[in-house]
Design a protein around this motif. Structure first.
Motif, PDB file in Angstrom:
ATOM      1  N   GLU A  11       0.864  -1.184   0.000  1.00 51.05           N
ATOM      2  CA  GLU A  11       0.000   0.000   0.000  1.00 51.05           C
ATOM      3  C   GLU A  11       0.898   1.231   0.000  1.00 51.05           C
ATOM      4  O   GLU A  11       1.837   1.316   0.802  1.00 51.05           O
ATOM      5  CB  GLU A  11      -0.870  -0.028   1.252  1.00 51.05           C
ATOM      6  CG  GLU A  11      -1.893   1.061   1.322  1.00 51.05           C
ATOM      7  CD  GLU A  11      -2.782   0.886   2.543  1.00 51.05           C
ATOM      8  OE1 GLU A  11      -2.576   1.628   3.518  1.00 51.05           O
ATOM      9  OE2 GLU A  11      -3.644  -0.003   2.526  1.00 51.05           O
ATOM     10  N   PHE A  12       0.628   2.174  -0.883  1.00 48.76           N
ATOM     11  CA  PHE A  12       1.416   3.394  -0.972  1.00 48.76           C
ATOM     12  C   PHE A  12       0.772   4.477  -0.122  1.00 48.76           C
ATOM     13  O   PHE A  12      -0.432   4.698  -0.188  1.00 48.76           O
ATOM     14  CB  PHE A  12       1.565   3.843  -2.426  1.00 48.76           C
ATOM     15  CG  PHE A  12       2.452   2.923  -3.205  1.00 48.76           C
ATOM     16  CD1 PHE A  12       3.811   3.148  -3.265  1.00 48.76           C
ATOM     17  CD2 PHE A  12       1.936   1.792  -3.829  1.00 48.76           C
ATOM     18  CE1 PHE A  12       4.650   2.279  -3.941  1.00 48.76           C
ATOM     19  CE2 PHE A  12       2.763   0.922  -4.505  1.00 48.76           C
ATOM     20  CZ  PHE A  12       4.118   1.157  -4.560  1.00 48.76           C
ATOM     21  N   ILE A  13       1.585   5.130   0.688  1.00 51.51           N
ATOM     22  CA  ILE A  13       1.126   6.172   1.598  1.00 51.51           C
ATOM     23  C   ILE A  13       1.513   7.520   0.991  1.00 51.51           C
ATOM     24  O   ILE A  13       2.693   7.772   0.748  1.00 51.51           O
ATOM     25  CB  ILE A  13       1.786   6.017   2.983  1.00 51.51           C
ATOM     26  CG1 ILE A  13       1.508   4.619   3.545  1.00 51.51           C
ATOM     27  CG2 ILE A  13       1.304   7.103   3.934  1.00 51.51           C
ATOM     28  CD1 ILE A  13       2.390   4.242   4.705  1.00 51.51           C
ATOM     29  N   PRO A  14       0.526   8.382   0.727  1.00 47.68           N
ATOM     30  CA  PRO A  14       0.838   9.680   0.122  1.00 47.68           C
ATOM     31  C   PRO A  14       1.571  10.615   1.087  1.00 47.68           C
ATOM     32  O   PRO A  14       1.551  10.407   2.294  1.00 47.68           O
ATOM     33  CB  PRO A  14      -0.530  10.232  -0.251  1.00 47.68           C
ATOM     34  CG  PRO A  14      -1.494   9.541   0.628  1.00 47.68           C
ATOM     35  CD  PRO A  14      -0.895   8.199   0.968  1.00 47.68           C
ATOM     36  N   GLU A  15       2.165  11.617   0.527  1.00 42.85           N
ATOM     37  CA  GLU A  15       2.838  12.677   1.302  1.00 42.85           C
ATOM     38  C   GLU A  15       1.809  13.296   2.246  1.00 42.85           C
ATOM     39  O   GLU A  15       0.745  13.714   1.831  1.00 42.85           O
ATOM     40  CB  GLU A  15       3.380  13.741   0.343  1.00 42.85           C
ATOM     41  CG  GLU A  15       3.996  14.935   1.014  1.00 42.85           C
ATOM     42  CD  GLU A  15       5.355  14.647   1.613  1.00 42.85           C
ATOM     43  OE1 GLU A  15       5.651  15.202   2.680  1.00 42.85           O
ATOM     44  OE2 GLU A  15       6.101  13.878   1.011  1.00 42.85           O
ATOM     45  N   ASN A  16       2.123  13.337   3.527  1.00 50.34           N
ATOM     46  CA  ASN A  16       1.183  13.908   4.491  1.00 50.34           C
ATOM     47  C   ASN A  16       1.905  14.747   5.543  1.00 50.34           C
ATOM     48  O   ASN A  16       1.527  14.762   6.701  1.00 50.34           O
ATOM     49  CB  ASN A  16       0.364  12.801   5.160  1.00 50.34           C
ATOM     50  CG  ASN A  16       1.234  11.839   5.954  1.00 50.34           C
ATOM     51  OD1 ASN A  16       2.446  12.002   6.027  1.00 50.34           O
ATOM     52  ND2 ASN A  16       0.613  10.843   6.537  1.00 50.34           N
ATOM     53  N   GLY A  17       2.956  15.395   5.136  1.00 47.94           N
ATOM     54  CA  GLY A  17       3.727  16.200   6.065  1.00 47.94           C
ATOM     55  C   GLY A  17       4.888  15.439   6.668  1.00 47.94           C
ATOM     56  O   GLY A  17       5.881  16.019   7.062  1.00 47.94           O
ATOM     57  N   GLY A  18       4.750  14.117   6.751  1.00 45.70           N
ATOM     58  CA  GLY A  18       5.811  13.288   7.300  1.00 45.70           C
ATOM     59  C   GLY A  18       6.555  12.524   6.223  1.00 45.70           C
ATOM     60  O   GLY A  18       7.438  11.731   6.517  1.00 45.70           O
ATOM     61  N   GLY A  19       6.189  12.743   4.980  1.00 45.38           N
ATOM     62  CA  GLY A  19       6.838  12.057   3.876  1.00 45.38           C
ATOM     63  C   GLY A  19       5.991  10.907   3.363  1.00 45.38           C
ATOM     64  O   GLY A  19       5.208  10.309   4.095  1.00 45.38           O
TER      65      GLY A  19
END
Length: 79
Positions: free
Chosen positions: A61-69
């Motif tokens: 699962e790919f985690i989008p950029e959310n301030g923490g990378g």
């Protein structure tokens, strides 16, 4: 969101896949994957989509950029 080279390497690491295994799963040339991961070239959008799809089908699962990378993780298995 196109995946990054770092996400690609991390996803392969989670799966324990080599570049050759990802190449076969995504029907992408091994050289293209190697060049992408070391920052030598940016593949076509369609090629990146093929790579991402192969990794997602394998459970990443790919985690989008959310301030923490941006990042990757294994998808939770359904019981």
């Amino acid at each position: 969101m196109p995946i990054s080279a770092e996400q690609c390497r991390a996803a392969r690491g989670l799966l324990g896949w080599s570049q050759v295994e990802l190449s076969k799963a995504s029907e992408t040339a091994t050289k293209t994957i190697a060049d992408f991961e070391r920052g030598a070239r940016e593949p076509y959008e369609r090629t990146l989509a093929d790579i991402q799809t192969a990794l997602e089908k394998a459970g990443v699962e790919f985690i989008p950029e959310n301030g923490g990378g941006a990042g990757v993780r294994m998808r939770k298995r359904k019981r």
